[in-house]
Design a protein around this motif. Structure first.
Motif, PDB file in Angstrom:
ATOM      1  N   ILE A 105       0.837  -1.195   0.000  1.00 24.89           N
ATOM      2  CA  ILE A 105       0.000   0.000   0.000  1.00 24.89           C
ATOM      3  C   ILE A 105       0.875   1.250   0.000  1.00 24.89           C
ATOM      4  CG2 ILE A 105      -1.602   1.342   1.414  1.00 24.89           C
ATOM      5  CD1 ILE A 105      -2.883  -1.334   2.198  1.00 24.89           C
ATOM      6  N   GLY A 106       1.984   1.204   0.736  1.00 20.36           N
ATOM      7  CA  GLY A 106       2.908   2.330   0.726  1.00 20.36           C
ATOM      8  C   GLY A 106       3.474   2.590  -0.653  1.00 20.36           C
ATOM      9  N   ALA A 107       3.837   1.517  -1.355  1.00 21.66           N
ATOM     10  CA  ALA A 107       4.385   1.670  -2.697  1.00 21.66           C
ATOM     11  C   ALA A 107       3.329   2.213  -3.658  1.00 21.66           C
ATOM     12  CB  ALA A 107       4.911   0.320  -3.189  1.00 21.66           C
ATOM     13  N   ALA A 108       2.089   1.737  -3.532  1.00 19.98           N
ATOM     14  CA  ALA A 108       1.007   2.244  -4.370  1.00 19.98           C
ATOM     15  C   ALA A 108       0.763   3.716  -4.096  1.00 19.98           C
ATOM     16  CB  ALA A 108      -0.273   1.436  -4.124  1.00 19.98           C
ATOM     17  N   THR A 109       0.805   4.062  -2.826  1.00 19.06           N
ATOM     18  CA  THR A 109       0.609   5.463  -2.451  1.00 19.06           C
ATOM     19  C   THR A 109       1.703   6.341  -3.037  1.00 19.06           C
ATOM     20  OG1 THR A 109      -0.439   4.808  -0.388  1.00 19.06           O
ATOM     21  CG2 THR A 109       0.410   7.052  -0.503  1.00 19.06           C
ATOM     22  N   ALA A 110       2.941   5.871  -2.960  1.00 17.21           N
ATOM     23  CA  ALA A 110       4.058   6.642  -3.492  1.00 17.21           C
ATOM     24  C   ALA A 110       3.870   6.924  -4.972  1.00 17.21           C
ATOM     25  CB  ALA A 110       5.371   5.904  -3.246  1.00 17.21           C
TER      26      ALA A 110
END
Length: 503
Positions: A112-117
């Protein structure tokens, strides 16, 4: 049909980092700070040597996007902008809250962090803000991961998701951002703001040093090890001392003991008690304590004038200003902002992509533990979704969770989660939740789904409820999908309570 764009928004707001223009009197010859092949420290030293005091102070200031103009940016050399709500680049948002209470699934959190980035960087934003909460009466409890230190530390896996995986040989306490598809993360609010007396926002945390280090500090240790780019200091009080003026905890402990080399910021308000009694002194106390960046959304000219006066009259040494600016520039150089200052339009395809929506849906299904405003999705996302304090009118693509639930299933909504106004001294379910439970569950077998960012008192109603589901704040993909998937049996209940419920 064109799919809606969904922009994940995390950690209490978003900062837009601005690249510093060269000094007006700088030479047009070769400039080391512009050369990405030069060592980081060489670039920082070269640029610092070219900057006037006004430019340095501008780098330490973050102002609200809505009051920003090109003229303001040029005149005051503003270093960064705050998007404090109501100015997002798309009318829909996928909230941070669906990752906050997950069943310790650190791999999913990282995804989710990578998608958010990717989605955040596509909009031109390069900085995402990211608490142990020990008292659920706190209105900002929904922003924290857990009262359990192990869960909080596990959830710091969001940092490499946002910033990229840090090298095993990377020095500790140094910011790390892998590339232009990543964003800088911020750990906040340092330290103890989740343990204030009675859970009152910005109140006093009373705790000895052993308790502070063992309860409120571990998440910061782990964040630093994972290369978090910034830390935001709380404007709460620790044992009677304002954190934003606490030189011992900011400079002596965070910067010296933990060898933290990244910038330390403060979310407004920067002020004294009573408010504005001595603003100049407040500036001096904060900067002297070790704060490097200050969010002053609207009265930035007063702050800039005050800090300039304090430096020119030797109340604050230039070495303190240079230290602050070096820390800020370190992150900006690390992020490659001088080489890639603008939004990467090639990332637009990731905005609201099906892959990212599936991650959000998976998260919504995993947080479940076995109403009013039921058709307003804004209430299911919490504060800092579209606007700062008012999530009630968010124009999401769905109709809300209630419309997707099985028959005889009732959604009960906790009070709106926001700063200060969301504090609750009794944690009772607000009207008309209790009467809804009584009227429905008193006549038929029923399932009650509680949508809340914190525990609420449910014990008085348990006798009449056949099944109780804690859905936390499931976000936009919880509507009609993540939560309903579990209720209809497509997935099992796998969530664990990250906070103690009063049953």
């Amino acid at each position: 049909m064109e799919r809606p764009r969904i922009v994940p928004i995390f950690f209490m707001g978003i900062l837009v980092w601005c690249c510093l223009a060269a000094s007006a009197n700088a030479s047009t010859d070769y400039m080391k700070y512009k050369d990405p092949k030069q060592p980081l420290n060489v670039r920082i030293k070269d640029l610092i040597g070219r900057m006037a005091l006004e430019e340095k102070i501008g780098q330490m200031v973050q102002i609200e996007r809505n009051v920003t103009t090109a003229e303001v940016m040029r005149k005051y050399c503003i270093g960064s902008l705050l998007s404090g709500g109501g100015s997002v680049p798309a009318p829909q948002a996928s909230p941070k809250d669906w990752i906050n209470m997950i069943n310790e699934d650190s791999e999913l959190v990282k995804r989710i962090g990578a998608a958010t980035a990717l989605e955040v960087r596509a909009t031109g934003i390069q900085y995402a803000l990211h608490l142990v909460s020990r008292d659920p009466r706190w209105g900002r409890c929904y922003k924290s991961y857990s009262e359990d230190l192990a869960v909080v530390q596990a959830m710091t896996e969001i940092i490499p998701g946002l910033q990229g995986d840090i090298s095993p040989n990377s020095p500790k306490g140094v910011p790390f951002v892998a590339g232009k598809n990543n964003v800088a993360a911020c750990a906040k609010h340092y330290v103890g703001d989740g343990g204030t007396t009675k859970g009152i926002n910005e109140n006093n945390t009373v705790i000895d040093m052993h308790g502070l280090l063992s309860i409120h500090m571990p998440g910061y240790y782990t964040s630093i090890i994972k290369g978090v780019s910034t830390v935001m200091v709380s404007y709460s009080t620790l044992n009677g001392a304002k954190m934003h003026a606490n030189h011992d905890m900011v400079t002596n402990f965070l910067k010296k003991t933990l060898r933290f080399r990244i910038p330390i910021s403060l979310s407004s308000p920067l002020d004294s008690s009573p408010p504005h009694a001595n603003y100049t002194y407040s500036i001096q106390a904060a900067i002297t304590a070790g704060l490097d960046m200050i969010i002053v959304p609207y009265n930035y000219t007063e702050f800039i004038d005050g800090l300039t006066y304090l430096v020119k009259n030797s109340f604050i040494p230039m070495s303190r200003i240079d230290d602050a600016v070096k820390r800020i520039l370190r992150v900006k150089f690390m992020m490659g902002l001088f080489e890639n200052p603008l939004a990467d339009e090639s990332l637009v395809e990731y905005l609201g992509s099906q892959e990212h929506r599936e991650s959000a849906r998976e998260a919504a299904s995993k947080i479940l533990v076995a109403g009013s405003h039921a058709d307003n999705l804004g209430y299911q996302c919490g504060g800092w979704t579209i606007e700062w304090q008012k999530p009630t009118q968010c124009p999401f693509h769905g109709q809300g969770l209630q419309s997707s639930l099985p028959s005889r299933t009732q959604l009960i909504q906790d009070s709106i989660h926001m700063e200060t106004q969301g504090d609750s001294l009794n944690l009772t379910i607000p009207h008309p939740g209790p009467s809804t439970i009584t009227n429905l569950c008193g006549t038929v077998k029923c399932v009650v789904v509680v949508v809340s960012g914190r525990p609420v008192v449910i014990q008085p109603y348990l006798a009449s409820i056949d099944a109780l589901v804690a859905a936390w704040l499931p976000g936009s993909e919880g509507e009609g999908q993540g939560v309903a998937d579990v209720l209809f049996g497509d997935y099992g209940f796998t969530g664990k309570l990250s906070f103690t419920w009063f049953c």
